[in-house]
Design a protein around this motif. Structure first.
Motif, PDB file in Angstrom:
ATOM      1  N   SER A  57       0.849  -1.194   0.000  1.00  0.00           N
ATOM      2  CA  SER A  57       0.000   0.000   0.000  1.00  0.00           C
ATOM      3  C   SER A  57       0.884   1.243   0.000  1.00  0.00           C
ATOM      4  O   SER A  57       2.003   1.221   0.502  1.00  0.00           O
ATOM      5  CB  SER A  57      -0.937   0.022   1.212  1.00  0.00           C
ATOM      6  OG  SER A  57      -0.198   0.116   2.417  1.00  0.00           O
ATOM      7  N   ASN A  58       0.354   2.319  -0.598  1.00  0.00           N
ATOM      8  CA  ASN A  58       1.017   3.625  -0.619  1.00  0.00           C
ATOM      9  C   ASN A  58       0.096   4.632   0.057  1.00  0.00           C
ATOM     10  O   ASN A  58      -1.021   4.852  -0.397  1.00  0.00           O
ATOM     11  CB  ASN A  58       1.285   4.080  -2.061  1.00  0.00           C
ATOM     12  CG  ASN A  58       2.255   3.173  -2.785  1.00  0.00           C
ATOM     13  OD1 ASN A  58       3.062   2.497  -2.168  1.00  0.00           O
ATOM     14  ND2 ASN A  58       2.176   3.159  -4.101  1.00  0.00           N
ATOM     15  N   HIS A  59       0.561   5.248   1.128  1.00  0.00           N
ATOM     16  CA  HIS A  59      -0.203   6.296   1.805  1.00  0.00           C
ATOM     17  C   HIS A  59       0.436   7.638   1.477  1.00  0.00           C
ATOM     18  O   HIS A  59       1.584   7.886   1.841  1.00  0.00           O
ATOM     19  CB  HIS A  59      -0.199   6.064   3.325  1.00  0.00           C
ATOM     20  CG  HIS A  59      -0.917   4.810   3.722  1.00  0.00           C
ATOM     21  ND1 HIS A  59      -0.652   4.143   4.904  1.00  0.00           N
ATOM     22  CD2 HIS A  59      -1.868   4.081   3.099  1.00  0.00           C
ATOM     23  CE1 HIS A  59      -1.423   3.070   4.991  1.00  0.00           C
ATOM     24  NE2 HIS A  59      -2.167   3.019   3.901  1.00  0.00           N
ATOM     25  N   TRP A  60      -0.301   8.524   0.790  1.00  0.00           N
ATOM     26  CA  TRP A  60       0.285   9.785   0.372  1.00  0.00           C
ATOM     27  C   TRP A  60      -0.671  10.945   0.609  1.00  0.00           C
ATOM     28  O   TRP A  60      -1.876  10.772   0.722  1.00  0.00           O
ATOM     29  CB  TRP A  60       0.688   9.739  -1.102  1.00  0.00           C
ATOM     30  CG  TRP A  60      -0.446   9.467  -2.059  1.00  0.00           C
ATOM     31  CD1 TRP A  60      -0.851   8.245  -2.512  1.00  0.00           C
ATOM     32  CD2 TRP A  60      -1.312  10.431  -2.669  1.00  0.00           C
ATOM     33  NE1 TRP A  60      -1.918   8.380  -3.377  1.00  0.00           N
ATOM     34  CE2 TRP A  60      -2.221   9.718  -3.488  1.00  0.00           C
ATOM     35  CE3 TRP A  60      -1.407  11.823  -2.609  1.00  0.00           C
ATOM     36  CZ2 TRP A  60      -3.205  10.358  -4.223  1.00  0.00           C
ATOM     37  CZ3 TRP A  60      -2.399  12.457  -3.350  1.00  0.00           C
ATOM     38  CH2 TRP A  60      -3.272  11.716  -4.155  1.00  0.00           C
ATOM     39  N   LYS A  61      -0.060  12.135   0.697  1.00  0.00           N
ATOM     40  CA  LYS A  61      -0.800  13.391   0.771  1.00  0.00           C
ATOM     41  C   LYS A  61      -0.148  14.364  -0.203  1.00  0.00           C
ATOM     42  O   LYS A  61       1.081  14.454  -0.273  1.00  0.00           O
ATOM     43  CB  LYS A  61      -0.759  13.977   2.188  1.00  0.00           C
ATOM     44  CG  LYS A  61      -1.472  13.157   3.242  1.00  0.00           C
ATOM     45  CD  LYS A  61      -1.519  13.878   4.578  1.00  0.00           C
ATOM     46  CE  LYS A  61      -0.135  14.075   5.144  1.00  0.00           C
ATOM     47  NZ  LYS A  61      -0.177  14.689   6.496  1.00  0.00           N
TER      48      LYS A  61
END
Length: 252
Positions: free
Chosen positions: A136-140
């Motif tokens: 998973s990739n968690h980005w803002k």
């Protein structure tokens, strides 16, 4: 005579299989990492946990080991100033930026060179490569924005401030491509480790260089500047690790 020869061959084969089996080992490991994005000076902490399986050849100074590990990494971008003017006289001043954290499963394969330095002490040097996939990739990616509205006659200039990230979640500029949204889920690179084994306990110091193609290229535009990152195969992350494990010798 034939029975005696067959019996001797059977004993030799069983002994050889047992000896080969005794060269296998399983080593669960857990530890910490320090990750640096190439081109950015800061290091971020992370974790590393998993297990490796090894095989010791004859002579015993060379072996082969492979493993499966969970690790995480990431970095932050920004803040980049952007000023926009509209026909009604409204001007917006923004600082755009963001961050990403990726969660990886990695499969390292290494040649393991080792030498004995004491009765129960052995040194190890591992050199090889790894392949990984992001779970998973968690980005803002958004903006901290102040809007200066066109004042009406006789009315003071109004200013409206919005916190980072932009209300409503991830916000992408219409004239920018997202630096994080097009990330590839596959990665590969070089890996090496140096360890000491004491009575089956192992302490490893490792280094990894990520080389995988990260996916789509992107552009970031700011006031009086812009830059384009053409992604491809090349150095992406430096990772240092320190882990502790216990070697279970199989077949004994």
């Amino acid at each position: 005579m034939r029975k005696l020869i067959l019996m001797m061959l059977s004993v030799w084969m069983i002994g050889g299989m047992a000896n080969a089996q005794s060269r296998w080992s399983l080593t669960p490991e857990a530890g910490m990492t320090a990750v640096q994005r190439v081109g950015y000076g800061t290091w971020r902490p992370g974790v590393k946990v998993g297990a490796s399986i090894g095989y010791q050849f004859k002579p015993e100074w060379i072996g082969l080991k492979a493993g499966l590990f969970y690790t995480n990494r990431g970095y932050s971008m920004g803040d980049y100033p952007v000023t926009s003017q509209y026909l009604d006289g409204t001007t917006t001043f923004e600082l755009i930026g963001g961050s990403i954290t990726q969660h990886f499963l990695q499969l390292p394969v290494m040649a393991d060179f080792s030498w004995k330095v004491g009765d129960k002490v052995r040194m190890h040097l591992g050199v090889g490569m790894y392949a990984g996939v992001s779970l998973s990739n968690h980005w803002k990616w958004g903006s901290s924005m102040t809007t200066v509205s066109k004042p009406d006659p006789g009315v003071e200039q109004r200013m409206i401030s919005y916190p980072y990230p932009y209300p409503g979640g991830n916000y992408e500029m219409a004239y920018d491509t997202n630096p994080f949204g097009g990330q590839s889920s596959f990665d590969w690179g070089l890996t090496t480790s140096f360890g000491i084994e004491v009575d089956n306990w192992i302490i490893n110091v490792g280094y990894e260089l990520s080389l995988g193609d990260e996916g789509d290229s992107y552009m970031v535009r700011g006031d009086n500047f812009s830059f384009m990152d053409d992604r491809g195969v090349g150095s992406n992350y430096n990772t240092l690790s320190l882990s502790v494990g216990y070697k279970f010798k199989l077949g004994k």
